[in-house]
Motif scaffolding. Structure first.
Motif, PDB file in Angstrom:
ATOM      1  N   GLU A 152       2.144  12.599  -8.795  1.00 32.23           N
ATOM      2  CA  GLU A 152       3.993  13.176  -8.960  1.00 32.23           C
ATOM      3  C   GLU A 152       4.571  14.044 -10.129  1.00 32.23           C
ATOM      4  O   GLU A 152       5.068  14.698  -9.752  1.00 32.23           O
ATOM      5  CB  GLU A 152       4.903  11.543  -8.690  1.00 32.23           C
ATOM      6  N   SER A 171      10.218  11.036  -1.242  1.00 34.15           N
ATOM      7  CA  SER A 171       9.631  10.126  -2.615  1.00 34.15           C
ATOM      8  C   SER A 171      10.685   8.536  -2.246  1.00 34.15           C
ATOM      9  O   SER A 171      11.819   8.591  -1.712  1.00 34.15           O
ATOM     10  CB  SER A 171      10.337  10.906  -3.814  1.00 34.15           C
ATOM     11  N   HIS A 173      11.388   7.525  -4.104  1.00 35.35           N
ATOM     12  CA  HIS A 173      12.607   7.073  -5.475  1.00 35.35           C
ATOM     13  C   HIS A 173      13.730   7.667  -5.109  1.00 35.35           C
ATOM     14  O   HIS A 173      15.253   7.591  -5.615  1.00 35.35           O
ATOM     15  CB  HIS A 173      12.361   8.445  -6.718  1.00 35.35           C
ATOM     16  N   MET A 212       3.963   9.105  -1.564  1.00 32.59           N
ATOM     17  CA  MET A 212       4.831   9.396  -3.053  1.00 32.59           C
ATOM     18  C   MET A 212       5.956   8.204  -2.057  1.00 32.59           C
ATOM     19  O   MET A 212       7.013   7.642  -2.642  1.00 32.59           O
ATOM     20  CB  MET A 212       4.925  10.557  -2.906  1.00 32.59           C
ATOM     21  N   ASP A 213       5.618   7.930  -0.141  1.00 26.54           N
ATOM     22  CA  ASP A 213       6.819   7.047  -0.008  1.00 26.54           C
ATOM     23  C   ASP A 213       5.980   6.558   1.081  1.00 26.54           C
ATOM     24  O   ASP A 213       4.735   6.740   1.741  1.00 26.54           O
ATOM     25  CB  ASP A 213       8.370   7.432   0.354  1.00 26.54           C
ATOM     26  N   SER A 217       2.520   7.361   3.318  1.00 20.99           N
ATOM     27  CA  SER A 217       1.007   6.529   2.940  1.00 20.99           C
ATOM     28  C   SER A 217       0.865   6.390   5.195  1.00 20.99           C
ATOM     29  O   SER A 217      -0.622   6.214   4.525  1.00 20.99           O
ATOM     30  CB  SER A 217       1.413   5.177   2.612  1.00 20.99           C
ATOM     31  N   SER A 235       0.581   0.411  -3.652  1.00 20.27           N
ATOM     32  CA  SER A 235       2.097   1.174  -3.054  1.00 20.27           C
ATOM     33  C   SER A 235       2.428   2.646  -3.207  1.00 20.27           C
ATOM     34  O   SER A 235       3.836   3.038  -3.247  1.00 20.27           O
ATOM     35  CB  SER A 235       2.949   0.483  -3.883  1.00 20.27           C
ATOM     36  N   THR A 236       1.513   3.081  -4.654  1.00 27.06           N
ATOM     37  CA  THR A 236       2.318   4.656  -5.546  1.00 27.06           C
ATOM     38  C   THR A 236       1.146   5.089  -5.476  1.00 27.06           C
ATOM     39  O   THR A 236      -0.364   4.943  -5.798  1.00 27.06           O
ATOM     40  CB  THR A 236       3.020   4.836  -6.832  1.00 27.06           C
TER      41      THR A 236
END
Ligand SMILES: NC(=O)c1ccc[n+]([C@@H]2O[C@H](COP(=O)([O-])OP(=O)(O)OC[C@H]3O[C@@H](n4cnc5c(N)ncnc54)[C@H](O)[C@@H]3O)[C@@H](O)[C@H]2O)c1
Length: 461
Positions: A152, A171, A173, A212-213, A217, A235-236
């Protein structure tokens, strides 16, 4: 191979939907950047599963070798390369082909620099190479081992900054979804192969994936599920990066522990190998690790320092890593003083003695010299005035590398009897240890390769 459908579609993004369909029906074009010990076998696995695969490497010699059906990795046969080529596998040094790929998997080196700090040059350079050719809807997966945050904080900004179309990585985020034609997908998935260990098939090693999202995945999971039976989603990307480091630090720390206990056991006259074998009979709570002449390979001596470096940013000292590093790096020095002691008992000085090092690869039955403790041991023995030769069926010569410059040629194993001391550093399976002990004047064994042989000539160290 039957795919385990653990990964379910939950995306409304049409480019992602299309990529997922192409991954499922194996028409997605897979690009692998870095055709070394990790990237080339991965390329062959995807090719076996009938994906169109393009391998990218900056080393033109490797590209030419592969495109003429050759191989530069001992355990990969020319037949395997030929089979992949017949299924469409090609290698190239031309980055413009990246835009033709649907997915791009990065398998480039992550070494340490001269200050033993992470050297991300290869990851950065690869990012810079990909960025101008990036398309919306592509999936980029980093496989190189690195500290949590690299995907990231380092890779994604390079990809976003360097592409011509204002593309952004999807992402978790992001406050709102990006436009479909402005989005690419990014994940981290560590390589967990154990070179030379054929007890577990590669497809049976569960594949950890952190996107990243959720869409990234899913896409990465779908891609890997065509060759790996089990996908483990975290998860990340940072969790996936940390998973790989935990695995390697666990090994590093436990090897250091058993190395320390070996030093104590030697002093106490206890056979550590006998002890480990006995402890291994416990059906729970114990996993055996074995002592040796020091750590080697691209991973275990290197990866822990990626985390200890990153930890400093968080004002955190990783004491286990530092202590394990201290013990493991002292092992070649222990080996050299054991050789001096063994020669001394034979009324010989190290200075002027002829020593044959058996095995220079960093572990048995592989053709990999990176960070091998044999290289340090040879240099230390030479500094003490010994005349050092080596034998290793995997290395006809040993030249110059990142941390060594030896310029040696393999001595035939038949010459064992000409040496004052035979030093076993790497316990390759091909060696006839009984014969070696019979013919040698003195054997110093760092791997218990001669554990079943009783002879006063053997010194375990
Ligand atoms: N070797 C292992 O057993 C192993 C196991 C697990 C993880 N890893 C990790 O996998 C990564 C790769 O390791 P490896 O052993 O395959 O390394 P390697 O040195 O064998 O191969 C890397 C390849 O990348 C190529 N390369 C460098 N820069 C490039 C670029 N910009 N574009 C395209 N190609 C480029 C090099 O020419 C080389 O062929 C590392 O991060 C390593 O820590 C390795």
């Amino acid at each position: 191979m039957p795919a385990t459908p653990e990964v379910k579609v939950s995306t409304s993004s049409s480019s992602a939907d299309q990529l997922k369909t192409r991954l499922e029906n194996r028409t997605a074009k897979i690009g692998i950047m870095g055709l070394g010990y990790v990237g080339l076998p991965l390329a062959l696995l995807f090719s076996e599963e009938k994906f169109p695969v393009t391998g990218f490497d900056v080393d033109k010699k490797k590209v030419d070798t592969l495109n003429t059906g050759g191989s530069y990795i001992y355990r990969i046969t020319t037949t395997e390369i030929g089979q992949a080529r017949s299924k469409g596998f090609v290698a190239t040094a031309d980055p413009s082909k990246i835009s033709e790929m649907d997915t791009i998997i990065i398998c480039v080196p992550t070494p340490l620099n001269e200050y033993r700090e992470p050297d991300l040059t290869y990851i950065r350079d690869t990012g810079e190479m990909i960025a101008p050719h990036l398309r919306a809807g592509q999936l980029v997966v980093l496989e190189s081992t690195t500290y949590p945050g690299t995907t990231e904080e380092i890779l994604v900004p390079i990809l976003e900054r360097g592409n011509k179309h204002g593309l952004k990585a999807a992402s978790a985020h992001n406050a709102s979804p990006l436009a479909d034609d402005k989005t690419f997908y990014v994940a981290f998935s560590p390589e967990r192969e154990d070179p030379g260990n054929d007890t577990v098939a590669r497809c049976d090693i569960p594949k950890v994936v952190g996107g990243m999202d959720a869409t990234a995945s899913e896409l990465a999971g779908t891609m890997y599920n065509s060759i790996f039976r089990k996908i483990v989603r975290v998860s990340t990307p940072a969790a996936a990066e940390m998973t790989k480091l935990l695995e390697n630090i666990y090994r590093c720390v436990n090897i250091a522990l058993v190395n320390e206990l070996k030093l104590l056991s030697l002093r106490m006259g206890i056979d550590i190998w006998e002890v480990i074998n006995a402890a291994s009979t416990k059906p729970f709570g114990f996993h055996p690790f074995y002592p040796g002449p020091g750590l080697g390979g691209h991973c275990i001596p290197v990866d822990p320092y990626y985390l200890s470096w990153k930890a400093k940013e968080w004002d955190f000292q990783t004491r286990f890593i530092e202590l394990a590093g201290e013990i493991n790096t002292s092992m070649p020095y222990h080996v050299v003083s054991s050789v001096a002691g063994a020669l001394n008992k034979h009324k010989k000085a190290m200075n002027g003695s002829k020593i044959l090092v058996l095995g220079v690869a960093y572990k048995k039955d592989i053709d990999d010299l990176r960070e091998s403790p044999a290289l340090t041991v040879i240099e230390l023995l030479q500094k003490e005035g010994a005349e050092v030769s080596y034998n290793d069926p995997y290395f006809p010569t040993v030249g110059k590398g990142r941390h060594y410059d030896l310029q040696m040629t393999c001595t035939p194993i038949e010459k064992v009897k000409e040496f004052d001391c035979v030093l076993i550093i790497t316990n390759h399976s091909d060696y006839d240890y009984e014969k070696i002990v019979n013919e040698a004047k003195l054997v110093v064994d760092t791997r218990n390769a001669t554990g079943n042989i009783k002879s006063p000539k053997i010194v375990h160290c």
